[in-house]
Motif scaffolding. Structure first.
Motif, PDB file in Angstrom:
ATOM      1  N   PRO A 250       0.805  -1.229   0.000  1.00  0.00           N
ATOM      2  CA  PRO A 250       0.000   0.000   0.000  1.00  0.00           C
ATOM      3  C   PRO A 250       0.844   1.288   0.000  1.00  0.00           C
ATOM      4  CG  PRO A 250      -0.926  -1.588   1.535  1.00  0.00           C
ATOM      5  CD  PRO A 250       0.372  -2.176   1.066  1.00  0.00           C
ATOM      6  N   CYS A 292       1.128   0.926   9.743  1.00  0.00           N
ATOM      7  CA  CYS A 292      -0.292   0.679  10.055  1.00  0.00           C
ATOM      8  C   CYS A 292      -1.097   1.938  10.369  1.00  0.00           C
ATOM      9  CB  CYS A 292      -0.468  -0.383  11.134  1.00  0.00           C
ATOM     10  SG  CYS A 292       0.161   0.080  12.721  1.00  0.00           S
ATOM     11  N   CYS A 295      -2.224   3.307   6.878  1.00  0.00           N
ATOM     12  CA  CYS A 295      -2.630   2.377   5.821  1.00  0.00           C
ATOM     13  C   CYS A 295      -4.147   2.183   5.828  1.00  0.00           C
ATOM     14  CB  CYS A 295      -1.917   1.042   6.041  1.00  0.00           C
ATOM     15  SG  CYS A 295      -2.349  -0.180   4.813  1.00  0.00           S
ATOM     16  N   CYS A 298      -5.284  -1.506   6.762  1.00  0.00           N
ATOM     17  CA  CYS A 298      -4.757  -2.072   8.012  1.00  0.00           C
ATOM     18  C   CYS A 298      -5.749  -3.068   8.650  1.00  0.00           C
ATOM     19  CB  CYS A 298      -4.480  -0.910   8.967  1.00  0.00           C
ATOM     20  SG  CYS A 298      -3.739  -1.434  10.494  1.00  0.00           S
ATOM     21  N   MET A 299      -5.213  -4.206   9.107  1.00  0.00           N
ATOM     22  CA  MET A 299      -6.037  -5.247   9.758  1.00  0.00           C
ATOM     23  C   MET A 299      -5.548  -5.423  11.203  1.00  0.00           C
ATOM     24  SD  MET A 299      -5.694  -7.908   6.572  1.00  0.00           S
ATOM     25  CE  MET A 299      -3.930  -7.725   6.471  1.00  0.00           C
ATOM     26  N   CYS A 302      -1.970  -6.404  11.782  1.00  0.00           N
ATOM     27  CA  CYS A 302      -0.954  -5.395  11.445  1.00  0.00           C
ATOM     28  C   CYS A 302      -0.489  -4.630  12.687  1.00  0.00           C
ATOM     29  CB  CYS A 302      -1.496  -4.413  10.417  1.00  0.00           C
ATOM     30  SG  CYS A 302      -2.185  -5.201   8.963  1.00  0.00           S
ATOM     31  N   HIS A 321       0.966  -7.937   5.427  1.00  0.00           N
ATOM     32  CA  HIS A 321       0.089  -9.056   5.805  1.00  0.00           C
ATOM     33  C   HIS A 321      -1.010  -9.325   4.787  1.00  0.00           C
ATOM     34  CE1 HIS A 321       2.027  -9.795   9.544  1.00  0.00           C
ATOM     35  NE2 HIS A 321       1.796  -8.575   9.996  1.00  0.00           N
TER      36      HIS A 321
HETATM   37 FE1  SF4 Z   1      -1.142  -2.045   5.612  1.00  0.00          FE
HETATM   38 FE2  SF4 Z   1      -1.165  -4.164   7.230  1.00  0.00          FE
HETATM   39 FE3  SF4 Z   1       0.122  -4.280   4.918  1.00  0.00          FE
HETATM   40 FE4  SF4 Z   1       1.067  -2.810   6.918  1.00  0.00          FE
HETATM   41  S1  SF4 Z   1       0.845  -5.036   6.882  1.00  0.00           S
HETATM   42  S2  SF4 Z   1       0.934  -2.222   4.816  1.00  0.00           S
HETATM   43  S3  SF4 Z   1      -0.804  -2.041   7.814  1.00  0.00           S
HETATM   44  S4  SF4 Z   1      -2.062  -4.041   5.222  1.00  0.00           S
END
Ligand code: SF4
Length: 325
Positions: A250, A292, A295, A298-299, A302, A321
């Motif tokens: 992202p 995170c 983003c 984000c989950m 994360c 992730h």
């Molecule tokens: Fe976004 Fe999660 Fe990927 Fe980090 S790990 S870039 S927070 S989706």
């Protein structure tokens, strides 16, 4: 990170960490477990916002900083464990082009002396006429002329000073160039000229390069491979062609959305991604993904676990992730 073993590896960085203590605050993790390889004759462009650790990474790679942990192998040898003699030889093989041509050259020194100095130190010329011939050849190679040799640096513009800096670097016949944002201090009109010059010299001399820049438009044409750093971590790396075609992370998508497009019709169809939130402090960064807070994808995981850099398609590495199996 593995790569094509048939090619010769010029620089290999293994799990490199470079931290700086910050009084009363903790530790600034400028470079945190970064790994990559650069093949001979290849250019790796590393991009990222100010403070992401890209310059510190480059300086640690060429031996200007001692790492916290990890290894940097240049032509198979750990540069931080070299003998005095090996380090001296390395200063001729590996050269740096600095970000600011105003600060990196003595304004009162003559151009001739700046270019000849390294040749003398490394005993690359045996007499005065050979030295003069080489200085003139180098001036011509970087787009300057013999009449510039006896002038002082302060008489030159930023673009011309950067050409002098490049001639100085090439004077010791290096095999590897670390270019630390070499065009960011220059007028936009001059930037393309310097990038074209470096590209031509790379071809002519089969140079290997590590090219640092703060945005993707600067590394697009010169890089064979591109890496993106965010707060001390490498978050994506692939061939330049694949990088622009199939970005995964992202943060990379946001950086790419900010690259200007010359064609107005294509530009109209492009959606700019504006990042939310602020860049967190690099001192004691969050334990999960460092991106995170900004983003949109984000989950829960994360916030908890820092994603590892994984190869998700051939030679395309991503730390996110979203691509966990
Ligand atoms: Fe976004 Fe999660 Fe990927 Fe980090 S790990 S870039 S927070 S989706």
């Amino acid at each position: 990170m593995s790569s094509d073993s048939a090619k010769e590896i010029e620089l290999e960085v293994r799990n490199l960490c470079k931290y700086f203590p910050v009084k009363h605050k903790g530790v600034l993790k400028a470079v945190d477990h970064v790994s990559f390889q650069i093949q001979r004759g290849e250019t790796l462009g590393i991009v990222g916002e100010s403070g992401c650790g890209k310059t510190t990474c480059g300086k640690t790679c060429i031996g200007m900083y001692e790492p916290q942990s990890g290894e940097v192998l240049y032509q198979g040898k750990n540069i931080h464990k070299m003998s005095k003699k090996e380090r001296f030889e390395l200063t001729s093989k590996v050269q740096m082009i600095f970000q600011d041509p105003y600060a990196s050259l003595d304004p009162h020194q003559k151009v001739y002396d700046i270019i000849a100095e390294g040749m003398r130190i490394h005993k690359l010329v045996s007499n005065q006429s050979e030295e003069e011939k080489k200085v003139m050849e180098l001036l011509e190679m970087v787009g300057l002329s013999a009449e510039h040799a006896n002038r002082n640096v302060h008489e030159f513009s930023g673009g011309q000073r950067q050409r002098i800096g490049i001639a100085r670097a090439l004077s010791v016949e290096p095999e590897f160039l670390f270019c630390d944002e070499p065009i960011s201090a220059l007028d936009v009109s001059i930037q393309a000229q310097i990038v074209n010059l470096l590209e031509r010299l790379k071809e002519e001399r089969n140079l290997t390069m590590l090219f640092i820049a703060h945005d993707l438009s600067m590394v697009k044409h010169i890089s064979d491979k591109i890496g993106v750093m965010y707060l001390g971590n490498m978050v994506e790396m692939s061939s330049a062609a694949d990088f622009y075609k199939n970005p995964y992370h992202p943060y990379t998508e946001a950086l790419l959305s900010a690259v200007p497009i010359a064609d107005p019709d294509v530009a109209k169809t492009k959606k700019r991604i504006f990042l939310q939130g602020d860049v967190p402090s690099p001192v004691n960064p969050p334990k999960g993904c460092r991106f995170c807070g900004r983003c949109s994808k984000c989950m829960d995981i994360c916030h908890e676990t820092c994603p590892e850099l994984k190869e998700i398609s051939k030679d395309h590495w991503v730390a996110c992730h979203l691509y966990d199996e």
